[in-house]
Design an enzyme around this catalytic site. Structure first.
Site, PDB file in Angstrom:
ATOM      1  N   GLU A  41       0.851  -1.200   0.000  1.00 53.93           N
ATOM      2  CA  GLU A  41       0.000   0.000   0.000  1.00 53.93           C
ATOM      3  C   GLU A  41       0.893   1.258   0.000  1.00 53.93           C
ATOM      4  O   GLU A  41       1.974   1.265   0.617  1.00 53.93           O
ATOM      5  CB  GLU A  41      -0.817  -0.055   1.299  1.00 53.93           C
ATOM      6  N   LYS A 113      -9.570   1.955  -1.885  1.00 56.49           N
ATOM      7  CA  LYS A 113      -9.798   1.315  -0.571  1.00 56.49           C
ATOM      8  C   LYS A 113     -11.109   1.788   0.059  1.00 56.49           C
ATOM      9  O   LYS A 113     -11.341   2.997   0.184  1.00 56.49           O
ATOM     10  CB  LYS A 113      -8.616   1.676   0.332  1.00 56.49           C
ATOM     11  N   CYS A 146      -5.086  -3.408   2.438  1.00 56.48           N
ATOM     12  CA  CYS A 146      -4.766  -3.457   3.870  1.00 56.48           C
ATOM     13  C   CYS A 146      -5.991  -3.647   4.775  1.00 56.48           C
ATOM     14  O   CYS A 146      -6.527  -4.729   4.846  1.00 56.48           O
ATOM     15  CB  CYS A 146      -3.943  -2.227   4.247  1.00 56.48           C
ATOM     16  N   VAL A 173       0.180  -2.440  10.681  1.00 55.87           N
ATOM     17  CA  VAL A 173       0.756  -2.082  11.976  1.00 55.87           C
ATOM     18  C   VAL A 173       0.225  -3.001  13.078  1.00 55.87           C
ATOM     19  O   VAL A 173       0.858  -3.147  14.118  1.00 55.87           O
ATOM     20  CB  VAL A 173       0.476  -0.609  12.333  1.00 55.87           C
TER      21      VAL A 173
HETATM   22  C1  ACM Z   1      -3.817  -0.078   7.161  1.00 59.03           C
HETATM   23  O1  ACM Z   1      -4.911  -0.198   6.634  1.00 59.03           O
HETATM   24  N1  ACM Z   1      -2.830   0.542   6.539  1.00 59.03           N
HETATM   25  C2  ACM Z   1      -3.552  -0.608   8.494  1.00 59.03           C
END
Ligand code: ACM
Length: 274
Positions: A41, A113, A146, A173
């Protein structure tokens, strides 16, 4: 088919340097006959922004911007499919946290996203289009980004659309997604490629964030075919037969699509929380 996660260490606010890293990884992957490579990402800008102006300055239109143009060139040169994350300048309004997908012959599309994580909500607009599957001669490829990992509906929709390989460009993370993708593989009987980054990103005015590496490829049985280190960059590669994702029988008598009891799941499709 050989598929790969490129576990890299993007440098914050250094898009040219990061595009050079991408060049090197595509070349290395091609030397190992990789057919599909997934980058993390936001792999051009870095992640730990401290202002909206900073985000705006790294956003690019897709496919006209320099990164997608580079991916088009590299995909053609190395005869591979490339998926990677970047900040996308939307057509009219704001910036999206997006992933572009490029085939050996052409730009294929872009996914914006839909589930934004933490203060990404301050920088990006959430995508408004459902996750999409690109049906290519070598495989049917679905893309999420992500934090979408936390919403099983997103991968389920991709599976129902025929996805064989779920690509997940990530900047993780939290320590959950690797385990979750094993479950997403089993419950949907699909392959997954989780491409995570490494490194710690200090940025002026921000608390440092450490990314967790451990990029991973899983098969429809939930087996981990390849796994990266937590701290070192590298290519994570597996050889697969994508059509194995078409077998939806979990046992001889259990078909994961046909055995669903959709009449009992109605609340999944409305937003009430009760
Ligand atoms: C994330 O969506 N970068 C944790």
């Amino acid at each position: 088919m050989k598929i790969a996660a490129a576990q890299i260490h993007p440098q914050f606010a250094q898009p040219d340097k990061n595009r050079n890293i991408i060049r090197r990884y595509c070349k290395r992957a091609a030397q190992q006959d990789v057919d599909l490579i997934v980058f993390p990402e936001l792999c051009i800008s870095g992640y730990n922004f401290s202002s909206k102006e900073q985000v705006d300055s790294f956003a690019e239109p897709v496919p006209e911007g320099p990164t997608t143009q580079l991916w088009i060139e590299l995909a053609k040169e190395h005869n591979m499919i490339i998926v990677g994350g970047l900040a996308e300048q939307g057509r009219s309004e704001g910036i999206y946290n997006s992933a572009a997908i490029v085939g050996p012959d052409q730009f294929l599309g872009c996914y914006q996203k839909i589930h934004l994580f933490a203060n990404e909500k301050d920088w990006f607009l959430p995508g408004s289009q459902p996750p999409h599957v690109w049906k290519l001669p070598s495989a049917a490829i679905g893309v999420l980004v992500c934090f979408d990992w936390a919403f099983p509906e997103a991968s389920r929709i991709l599976m129902l659309e025929g996805c064989e390989i779920l690509c997940l460009p990530s900047n993780l993370v939290l320590p959950y997604a690797q385990r979750v993708m094993v479950a997403r593989s089993i419950e949907n009987r699909i392959f997954t490629v989780l491409a995570n980054r490494i490194g710690t990103e200090p940025s002026t005015g921000c608390k440092p964030i450490t990314f967790t590496g451990s990029s991973q490829i899983t098969n429809p049985l939930g087996e981990i075919l390849a796994r990266g280190s937590r701290t070192r960059s590298g290519l994570v590669i597996a050889e697969i037969q994508p059509q194995k994702a078409q077998d939806k029988f979990l046992t001889g008598q259990n078909h994961i699509i046909n055995d669903r009891r959709v009449e009992l799941y109605q609340r999944l499709c409305n937003g009430d929380q009760r």
